[in-house]
Write a protein that holds these residues in place. Structure first.
Motif, PDB file in Angstrom:
ATOM      1  N   PRO A 116      10.395  10.923  11.761  1.00 43.19           N
ATOM      2  CA  PRO A 116      11.110   9.469  12.627  1.00 43.19           C
ATOM      3  C   PRO A 116       8.996   8.947  12.697  1.00 43.19           C
ATOM      4  CG  PRO A 116      10.746  11.488  13.513  1.00 43.19           C
ATOM      5  CD  PRO A 116      10.790  11.625  12.138  1.00 43.19           C
ATOM      6  N   SER A 117       9.285   7.894  12.704  1.00 40.83           N
ATOM      7  CA  SER A 117       7.994   6.612  12.752  1.00 40.83           C
ATOM      8  C   SER A 117       8.605   5.719  13.864  1.00 40.83           C
ATOM      9  CB  SER A 117       7.323   6.250  11.773  1.00 40.83           C
ATOM     10  OG  SER A 117       5.772   5.588  11.417  1.00 40.83           O
ATOM     11  N   SER A 118       7.014   5.289  14.882  1.00 42.65           N
ATOM     12  CA  SER A 118       7.439   4.183  15.809  1.00 42.65           C
ATOM     13  C   SER A 118       6.418   2.631  14.802  1.00 42.65           C
ATOM     14  CB  SER A 118       6.664   4.462  16.589  1.00 42.65           C
ATOM     15  OG  SER A 118       5.255   5.029  16.809  1.00 42.65           O
ATOM     16  N   HIS A 119       5.532   2.804  13.664  1.00 35.08           N
ATOM     17  CA  HIS A 119       5.091   1.845  13.227  1.00 35.08           C
ATOM     18  C   HIS A 119       6.028   0.926  12.503  1.00 35.08           C
ATOM     19  CE1 HIS A 119       2.078   0.677  10.287  1.00 35.08           C
ATOM     20  NE2 HIS A 119       2.534  -0.153   8.813  1.00 35.08           N
ATOM     21  N   LYS A 120       5.467  -0.370  13.492  1.00 33.42           N
ATOM     22  CA  LYS A 120       6.299  -1.775  12.875  1.00 33.42           C
ATOM     23  C   LYS A 120       5.173  -2.384  12.102  1.00 33.42           C
ATOM     24  CE  LYS A 120       9.375  -1.071  16.878  1.00 33.42           C
ATOM     25  NZ  LYS A 120       9.922  -1.308  17.811  1.00 33.42           N
ATOM     26  N   GLU A 121       5.185  -2.506  11.508  1.00 31.77           N
ATOM     27  CA  GLU A 121       4.896  -3.515  10.008  1.00 31.77           C
ATOM     28  C   GLU A 121       4.894  -5.375  10.997  1.00 31.77           C
ATOM     29  OE1 GLU A 121       5.989  -4.123   6.518  1.00 31.77           O
ATOM     30  OE2 GLU A 121       4.737  -1.950   5.838  1.00 31.77           O
ATOM     31  N   PHE A 174       2.428  14.091   3.997  1.00 30.58           N
ATOM     32  CA  PHE A 174       2.850  13.183   4.148  1.00 30.58           C
ATOM     33  C   PHE A 174       2.831  11.492   3.827  1.00 30.58           C
ATOM     34  CE2 PHE A 174       1.032  15.669   7.829  1.00 30.58           C
ATOM     35  CZ  PHE A 174       2.320  16.632   8.193  1.00 30.58           C
ATOM     36  N   GLU A 175       3.822  10.574   3.283  1.00 24.49           N
ATOM     37  CA  GLU A 175       4.004   9.226   1.964  1.00 24.49           C
ATOM     38  C   GLU A 175       4.596   8.697   2.929  1.00 24.49           C
ATOM     39  OE1 GLU A 175       6.723  11.206  -0.761  1.00 24.49           O
ATOM     40  OE2 GLU A 175       4.819  11.729  -1.783  1.00 24.49           O
ATOM     41  N   SER A 176       3.741   7.759   3.100  1.00 21.45           N
ATOM     42  CA  SER A 176       4.120   6.647   4.281  1.00 21.45           C
ATOM     43  C   SER A 176       3.020   5.224   3.152  1.00 21.45           C
ATOM     44  CB  SER A 176       3.103   6.965   5.372  1.00 21.45           C
ATOM     45  OG  SER A 176       1.438   6.678   5.348  1.00 21.45           O
ATOM     46  N   GLY A 177       3.638   4.029   4.588  1.00 20.84           N
ATOM     47  CA  GLY A 177       3.484   2.491   3.366  1.00 20.84           C
ATOM     48  C   GLY A 177       4.382   1.823   2.631  1.00 20.84           C
ATOM     49  N   THR A 178       4.157   0.934   2.825  1.00 25.50           N
ATOM     50  CA  THR A 178       4.788  -0.767   2.873  1.00 25.50           C
ATOM     51  C   THR A 178       5.839  -0.116   1.284  1.00 25.50           C
ATOM     52  OG1 THR A 178       3.660  -2.100   1.548  1.00 25.50           O
ATOM     53  CG2 THR A 178       3.414  -2.511   3.529  1.00 25.50           C
ATOM     54  N   GLU A 194      10.220   2.964   2.434  1.00 31.28           N
ATOM     55  CA  GLU A 194      10.628   2.666   3.911  1.00 31.28           C
ATOM     56  C   GLU A 194      10.776   3.465   5.302  1.00 31.28           C
ATOM     57  OE1 GLU A 194      15.061   2.682   3.119  1.00 31.28           O
ATOM     58  OE2 GLU A 194      15.108   1.423   1.851  1.00 31.28           O
ATOM     59  N   SER A 195      10.211   4.339   5.420  1.00 31.51           N
ATOM     60  CA  SER A 195       9.518   4.955   5.980  1.00 31.51           C
ATOM     61  C   SER A 195       8.660   6.723   5.850  1.00 31.51           C
ATOM     62  CB  SER A 195      10.941   6.107   6.897  1.00 31.51           C
ATOM     63  OG  SER A 195      11.506   6.858   5.931  1.00 31.51           O
ATOM     64  N   THR A 196       7.685   7.023   6.705  1.00 27.73           N
ATOM     65  CA  THR A 196       6.945   8.202   6.451  1.00 27.73           C
ATOM     66  C   THR A 196       8.678   9.232   5.943  1.00 27.73           C
ATOM     67  OG1 THR A 196       5.709   7.024   8.086  1.00 27.73           O
ATOM     68  CG2 THR A 196       5.469  10.269   6.777  1.00 27.73           C
ATOM     69  N   ARG A 197       7.676  10.041   4.953  1.00 24.51           N
ATOM     70  CA  ARG A 197       8.195  10.919   4.036  1.00 24.51           C
ATOM     71  C   ARG A 197       7.445  12.169   4.159  1.00 24.51           C
ATOM     72  NH1 ARG A 197      11.145   9.495  -1.160  1.00 24.51           N
ATOM     73  NH2 ARG A 197       8.593   8.888  -1.419  1.00 24.51           N
ATOM     74  N   ASP A 231       1.062  -0.972   0.027  1.00 24.00           N
ATOM     75  CA  ASP A 231       0.218   0.131   0.366  1.00 24.00           C
ATOM     76  C   ASP A 231       1.030   1.245   0.497  1.00 24.00           C
ATOM     77  OD1 ASP A 231       1.270   1.080   3.194  1.00 24.00           O
ATOM     78  OD2 ASP A 231      -0.413  -1.015   3.648  1.00 24.00           O
ATOM     79  N   SER A 232       0.118   1.904  -0.507  1.00 24.89           N
ATOM     80  CA  SER A 232       0.524   3.734  -0.233  1.00 24.89           C
ATOM     81  C   SER A 232      -0.210   5.104  -0.418  1.00 24.89           C
ATOM     82  CB  SER A 232       1.501   4.171  -1.635  1.00 24.89           C
ATOM     83  OG  SER A 232       1.881   4.956  -1.914  1.00 24.89           O
ATOM     84  N   ARG A 233      -0.004   5.256   1.067  1.00 23.28           N
ATOM     85  CA  ARG A 233      -1.278   6.626   1.347  1.00 23.28           C
ATOM     86  C   ARG A 233      -0.122   7.316   1.165  1.00 23.28           C
ATOM     87  NH1 ARG A 233      -0.328   2.211   4.849  1.00 23.28           N
ATOM     88  NH2 ARG A 233       0.692   2.773   6.107  1.00 23.28           N
ATOM     89  N   ASP A 234      -0.555   8.511   1.118  1.00 25.18           N
ATOM     90  CA  ASP A 234      -0.747   9.824   1.204  1.00 25.18           C
ATOM     91  C   ASP A 234      -1.620  10.978   2.388  1.00 25.18           C
ATOM     92  OD1 ASP A 234       1.413  10.014  -0.050  1.00 25.18           O
ATOM     93  OD2 ASP A 234       0.053  10.323  -2.367  1.00 25.18           O
TER      94      ASP A 234
END
Length: 278
Positions: free
Chosen positions: A180-185, A163-167, A170-173, A151-154
């Motif tokens: 910095p992100s504390s998200h763990k899959e 704020f770009e994130s998703g699998t 590698e990290s939120t941009r 997935d890809s989330r904006d």
């Protein structure tokens, strides 16, 4: 995202039980689908070939020279997306109504007024592989169904973003910089217990010996074997190695906790020593 989902699904397939074997990859059921921004079957085939070679298998280009035939199929390969807005969405209702009134001034389209907005795109893949002996046609191994999602989330908050994130990242941009992100899959998954005899669970990785699945701790079935036949068991005393024994020995092997049927003879009790006389 489609290629990322394919990579995740194929990387979860372990071909190491076939290491050292001459194998041929049968791609009959991997049909080519032509489309814009769509992962074609060539990418899936190349990814499977890479995974097979990396596992130590000897990949043959001719079907006749191979010991085992590996057949692959794709059950799911697609993408979808959605948008969520927290606020007032864009609307042209007033502009449309004003156009129906004669001599009415034009009314511009109301723009979107939102406090937060998210755009999400998702892709999923489902791939399965199994192998059988080329000459005898007996089942040798199957991977089970490998499912994966990408997935890809904006996200925009008060006009700041995306704020770009998703699998696929590698990290939120934000603005090209990592945050910095504390998200763990959590990639762990639970699987049910494997059946003692066929039919074999399609979702479980299974090894076969002479067409029969090898299940740790399960005795051979009397309806499929007689006393003169041989069975394959796991010898716990030898580090869980496979061992070919007779039907009677296999039944005793399943009854003993250590996997050994032989019992040690009972030793004689030690005689008490008499105290030495002074």
């Amino acid at each position: 995202m489609l290629s990322d989902a394919v990579d995740r699904s194929i990387s979860a397939i372990d071909f190491r039980p076939l290491a050292g074997k001459k194998v041929y990859l049968d791609t009959t059921y991997l049909a080519a689908v032509k489309g814009i921004l769509f992962v074609n079957s060539d990418y899936i085939i190349s990814s499977l070939r890479q995974q097979i070679i990396a596992a130590g298998c000897l990949l043959e280009e001719d079907r006749k020279t191979a010991e085992l035939i590996i057949e692959a199929r794709v059950g799911t390969l697609g993408a979808d997306g959605y948008q969520v807005s927290y606020g007032i969405p864009a609307s042209n209702a007033l502009s449309t109504a004003a156009s129906l009134v004669a001599e009415a001034p034009p009314v511009p389209t109301i723009p979107e007024i939102s406090f937060a907005r998210r755009e999400s795109n998702e892709a999923s893949a489902k791939i399965a592989v199994f192998a059988y002996d080329r000459e005898t046609r007996k089942a040798v191994w199957q991977s089970g169904i490998s499912r994966s999602e990408s997935d890809s989330r904006d996200t925009w908050v008060l006009g700041v973003g995306p704020f770009e994130s998703g699998t696929v990242r590698e990290s939120t941009r934000l603005a090209g910089r990592d945050l910095p992100s504390s998200h763990k899959e959590d990639h762990s998954h639970s699987s049910g217990a494997s059946p003692l005899r066929p039919p074999v669970d399609l979702n479980a990785q299974t090894r076969f010996e002479d067409g029969y699945p090898i299940v740790p701790g399960a005795p051979p079935q009397p309806d499929l074997m007689n006393e003169s036949s041989e069975a394959v068991v796991l010898d716990a005393s030898q580090g869980g190695e496979l061992k070919t024994v007779s039907f009677e020995e296999a039944a005793k092997h399943a009854d003993t906790p250590s996997g050994e049927a032989a019992k040690k003879p009972a030793g004689k009790p030690a005689e008490a020593k008499k105290p030495a006389k002074k």
